[in-house]
Design a protein around this motif. Structure first.
Motif, mmCIF file in Angstrom:
data_model
loop_
_atom_site.group_PDB
_atom_site.id
_atom_site.type_symbol
_atom_site.label_atom_id
_atom_site.label_comp_id
_atom_site.label_asym_id
_atom_site.label_seq_id
_atom_site.Cartn_x
_atom_site.Cartn_y
_atom_site.Cartn_z
ATOM 1 N N LYS A 125 48.519 98.257 -23.947
ATOM 2 C CA LYS A 125 48.217 99.664 -24.185
ATOM 3 C C LYS A 125 49.079 100.521 -23.275
ATOM 4 C CE LYS A 125 44.596 99.554 -27.077
ATOM 5 N NZ LYS A 125 44.499 100.329 -28.339
ATOM 6 N N ALA A 126 49.279 101.779 -23.677
ATOM 7 C CA ALA A 126 50.027 102.728 -22.856
ATOM 8 C C ALA A 126 49.337 104.084 -22.909
ATOM 9 C CB ALA A 126 51.467 102.846 -23.342
ATOM 10 N N ILE A 127 49.135 104.670 -21.746
ATOM 11 C CA ILE A 127 48.596 106.026 -21.662
ATOM 12 C C ILE A 127 49.778 106.988 -21.628
ATOM 13 C CG2 ILE A 127 47.332 107.653 -20.204
ATOM 14 C CD1 ILE A 127 45.562 105.296 -19.334
ATOM 15 N N VAL A 128 49.835 107.872 -22.616
ATOM 16 C CA VAL A 128 50.996 108.751 -22.784
ATOM 17 C C VAL A 128 50.587 110.205 -22.636
ATOM 18 C CG1 VAL A 128 52.087 107.057 -24.307
ATOM 19 C CG2 VAL A 128 50.781 108.934 -25.306
ATOM 20 N N GLU A 157 47.813 87.224 -5.694
ATOM 21 C CA GLU A 157 46.647 87.704 -6.413
ATOM 22 C C GLU A 157 46.538 89.225 -6.376
ATOM 23 O OE1 GLU A 157 44.979 85.951 -2.458
ATOM 24 O OE2 GLU A 157 46.625 85.576 -3.873
ATOM 25 N N VAL A 158 47.069 89.851 -5.325
ATOM 26 C CA VAL A 158 47.115 91.314 -5.275
ATOM 27 C C VAL A 158 48.125 91.837 -6.287
ATOM 28 C CG1 VAL A 158 47.792 93.289 -3.835
ATOM 29 C CG2 VAL A 158 46.308 91.501 -2.896
ATOM 30 N N ILE A 159 49.291 91.223 -6.312
ATOM 31 C CA ILE A 159 50.339 91.632 -7.253
ATOM 32 C C ILE A 159 49.844 91.517 -8.697
ATOM 33 C CG2 ILE A 159 52.612 91.016 -8.166
ATOM 34 C CD1 ILE A 159 53.315 90.117 -5.268
ATOM 35 N N GLU A 160 49.341 90.352 -9.048
ATOM 36 C CA GLU A 160 48.908 90.140 -10.427
ATOM 37 C C GLU A 160 47.656 90.957 -10.754
ATOM 38 O OE1 GLU A 160 50.669 88.567 -12.741
ATOM 39 O OE2 GLU A 160 52.190 88.273 -11.183
ATOM 40 N N GLY A 161 46.820 91.189 -9.750
ATOM 41 C CA GLY A 161 45.641 92.023 -9.979
ATOM 42 C C GLY A 161 46.000 93.445 -10.364
ATOM 43 N N ILE A 162 47.035 93.988 -9.738
ATOM 44 C CA ILE A 162 47.492 95.335 -10.084
ATOM 45 C C ILE A 162 48.141 95.332 -11.468
ATOM 46 C CG2 ILE A 162 49.157 97.141 -9.488
ATOM 47 C CD1 ILE A 162 48.579 96.460 -6.525
ATOM 48 N N ILE A 163 48.963 94.345 -11.740
ATOM 49 C CA ILE A 163 49.626 94.271 -13.046
ATOM 50 C C ILE A 163 48.602 94.243 -14.173
ATOM 51 C CG2 ILE A 163 50.973 92.746 -14.555
ATOM 52 C CD1 ILE A 163 52.665 92.030 -12.079
ATOM 53 N N HIS A 164 47.521 93.529 -13.966
ATOM 54 C CA HIS A 164 46.527 93.347 -15.021
ATOM 55 C C HIS A 164 45.309 94.254 -14.862
ATOM 56 C CE1 HIS A 164 48.729 89.978 -16.735
ATOM 57 N NE2 HIS A 164 48.905 89.527 -15.507
ATOM 58 N N ALA A 165 45.395 95.236 -13.974
ATOM 59 C CA ALA A 165 44.277 96.164 -13.788
ATOM 60 C C ALA A 165 44.032 96.950 -15.076
ATOM 61 C CB ALA A 165 44.578 97.120 -12.638
ATOM 62 N N ASN A 166 42.778 97.136 -15.414
ATOM 63 C CA ASN A 166 42.406 97.768 -16.677
ATOM 64 C C ASN A 166 41.782 99.137 -16.429
ATOM 65 O OD1 ASN A 166 41.521 98.484 -19.202
ATOM 66 N ND2 ASN A 166 40.068 96.803 -19.419
ATOM 67 N N PRO A 167 42.535 100.213 -16.610
ATOM 68 C CA PRO A 167 41.966 101.541 -16.371
ATOM 69 C C PRO A 167 40.798 101.862 -17.278
ATOM 70 C CG PRO A 167 44.103 101.714 -17.474
ATOM 71 C CD PRO A 167 43.945 100.288 -17.052
ATOM 72 N N PHE A 168 40.761 101.271 -18.464
ATOM 73 C CA PHE A 168 39.690 101.579 -19.412
ATOM 74 C C PHE A 168 38.330 101.066 -18.945
ATOM 75 C CE2 PHE A 168 43.663 101.216 -21.903
ATOM 76 C CZ PHE A 168 43.791 102.553 -22.222
ATOM 77 N N ALA A 169 38.335 100.217 -17.948
ATOM 78 C CA ALA A 169 37.082 99.722 -17.381
ATOM 79 C C ALA A 169 36.636 100.525 -16.168
ATOM 80 C CB ALA A 169 37.233 98.251 -16.988
ATOM 81 N N HIS A 170 37.456 101.516 -15.739
ATOM 82 C CA HIS A 170 37.160 102.208 -14.489
ATOM 83 C C HIS A 170 37.234 103.736 -14.570
ATOM 84 C CE1 HIS A 170 37.243 98.494 -12.072
ATOM 85 N NE2 HIS A 170 38.216 98.104 -12.893
ATOM 86 N N TRP A 171 38.080 104.280 -15.396
ATOM 87 C CA TRP A 171 38.367 105.707 -15.332
ATOM 88 C C TRP A 171 37.407 106.582 -16.122
ATOM 89 C CZ3 TRP A 171 44.437 106.140 -15.922
ATOM 90 C CH2 TRP A 171 45.047 105.420 -14.881
ATOM 91 N N TRP A 172 36.601 105.968 -16.963
ATOM 92 C CA TRP A 172 35.634 106.710 -17.766
ATOM 93 C C TRP A 172 34.229 106.253 -17.398
ATOM 94 C CZ3 TRP A 172 40.405 105.393 -19.383
ATOM 95 C CH2 TRP A 172 41.194 106.386 -20.002
ATOM 96 N N HIS A 173 33.261 107.144 -17.527
ATOM 97 C CA HIS A 173 31.878 106.777 -17.248
ATOM 98 C C HIS A 173 31.219 106.101 -18.442
ATOM 99 C CE1 HIS A 173 31.696 108.903 -13.393
ATOM 100 N NE2 HIS A 173 32.410 109.851 -13.971
ATOM 101 N N GLY A 174 31.641 106.484 -19.627
ATOM 102 C CA GLY A 174 31.083 105.923 -20.847
ATOM 103 C C GLY A 174 32.001 104.905 -21.476
ATOM 104 N N PRO A 175 31.855 104.664 -22.783
ATOM 105 C CA PRO A 175 32.733 103.707 -23.467
ATOM 106 C C PRO A 175 34.206 104.104 -23.349
ATOM 107 C CG PRO A 175 30.844 104.302 -24.839
ATOM 108 C CD PRO A 175 30.814 105.230 -23.664
ATOM 109 N N ALA A 176 35.038 103.124 -23.068
ATOM 110 C CA ALA A 176 36.461 103.404 -22.903
ATOM 111 C C ALA A 176 37.133 103.653 -24.234
ATOM 112 C CB ALA A 176 37.120 102.225 -22.200
ATOM 113 N N PRO A 177 38.122 104.558 -24.283
ATOM 114 C CA PRO A 177 38.805 104.893 -25.542
ATOM 115 C C PRO A 177 39.900 103.910 -25.886
ATOM 116 C CG PRO A 177 39.672 106.238 -23.776
ATOM 117 C CD PRO A 177 38.584 105.386 -23.154
ATOM 118 N N VAL A 178 39.536 102.669 -26.203
ATOM 119 C CA VAL A 178 40.560 101.676 -26.562
ATOM 120 C C VAL A 178 40.382 101.270 -28.014
ATOM 121 C CG1 VAL A 178 40.850 100.819 -24.249
ATOM 122 C CG2 VAL A 178 39.075 99.835 -25.679
#
Length: 284
Positions: A49-52, A263-284
């Motif tokens: 996914k890409a946030i544009v 594990e820090v490097i790969e954790g950032i690469i695979h971090a999922n904003p849709f699980a953190h940036w919204w309070h409700g259901p993520a817009p994916v």
């Protein structure tokens, strides 16, 4: 899953002569940068996914795009793109445009660049933007750090100014772009202290020494789980950004200096904003 959380979208006509003038100082051939929907879709093949978002930096950086361009890109490639609106608090119709973008156009977050628009985060004109984001569960991504643009007051890019906003609006999810470089300590301190503040690493890997310091500091302050991957396309690519973060320790090879853990490097690469940036259901 890999999400590019920082992708710029514009059409060729959105670039002004000022953009070419400033690119000539820092990046020869920069005026050839393309960021239309088709170009973005091809460039984002390496992410899920890409946030544009569009930029309204016409008088500072020479890019004057619009939310309609963002919405059209999302409509054309809904499997890949999630769109954010752009807020320019200098405009008398700022809130009218923002409401249109996040309701009629269906954009899912907001982007703002205080250093580019010259409006500080504590300016009263920002209040309705913050309140709109909170009311509608819209994350706010902000350009933090310096910029190549000359007509951009540098102090407005310092992440230290984010903390009062974070305290005033604890429900507002804020994302500090570019790790606030070169004031990354400010960014790390605010992200560590405030639960509603996050950061992302777009467009900083190509300063290897600074990038290593940023990543080590984030690791030592235990905030790597609040940092997300981004490219700042078209200023950088997915492939180069991924290679850059995975090569972060190359600059200290052969020394006893600390390493950024894999594990820090790969954790950032695979971090999922849709699980953190919204309070409700993520817009994916």
């Amino acid at each position: 899953m890999i999400v590019d959380c920082h992708v710029n979208v514009w059409e060729d006509q959105h670039l002004t002569p000022l953009f070419a003038e400033q690119m000539a100082r820092i990046r020869p051939g920069g005026m050839a940068l393309k960021a239309d929907a088709d170009t973005l879709y091809q460039a984002m093949r390496g992410v899920d996914k890409a946030i544009v978002f569009a930029l309204r930096y016409g008088d500072s950086a020479g890019v004057e795009s619009d939310d309609e361009t963002t919405a059209a890109a999302v409509a054309k490639y809904p499997d890949k793109f999630v769109g954010f609106a752009y807020a320019d608090p200098r405009r008398a119709d700022c809130m009218e445009r923002l409401r249109h973008a996040t309701s009629s156009l269906g954009l899912k977050g907001v982007k703002y660049g205080p250093i580019y628009n010259g409006v500080a985060l504590d300016d009263p004109r920002m209040t309705p933007i913050y309140e709109h984001c909170v009311k509608n569960d819209l994350p706010l991504t902000m350009h933090m750090g310096t910029t190549f643009a000359r007509n951009a007051p540098v102090d407005l890019g310092r992440a230290i100014h984010v903390e009062p906003v974070a305290l005033r609006y604890p429900e507002l999810k804020m994302i500090l772009a570019h790790m606030g470089h070169p004031w990354y300590e400010d960014t790390i301190a605010v992200v560590r202290k405030q639960p509603n503040v996050y950061a992302e690493i777009s467009a900083i890997y190509y300063r290897p020494w600074q990038f290593w310091n940023i990543m080590v500091a984030a690791q030592e302050y235990l905030i790597a789980d609040k940092i997300f991957f981004g490219t700042d396309f078209p200023f950088s690519t997915v492939e180069d950004s991924l290679a850059g973060i995975r090569a972060v320790n190359d600059v200290v090879a052969g020394t006893r200096l600390p390493r950024v853990r894999s594990e820090v490097i790969e954790g950032i690469i695979h971090a999922n904003p849709f699980a953190h940036w919204w309070h409700g259901p993520a817009p994916v």
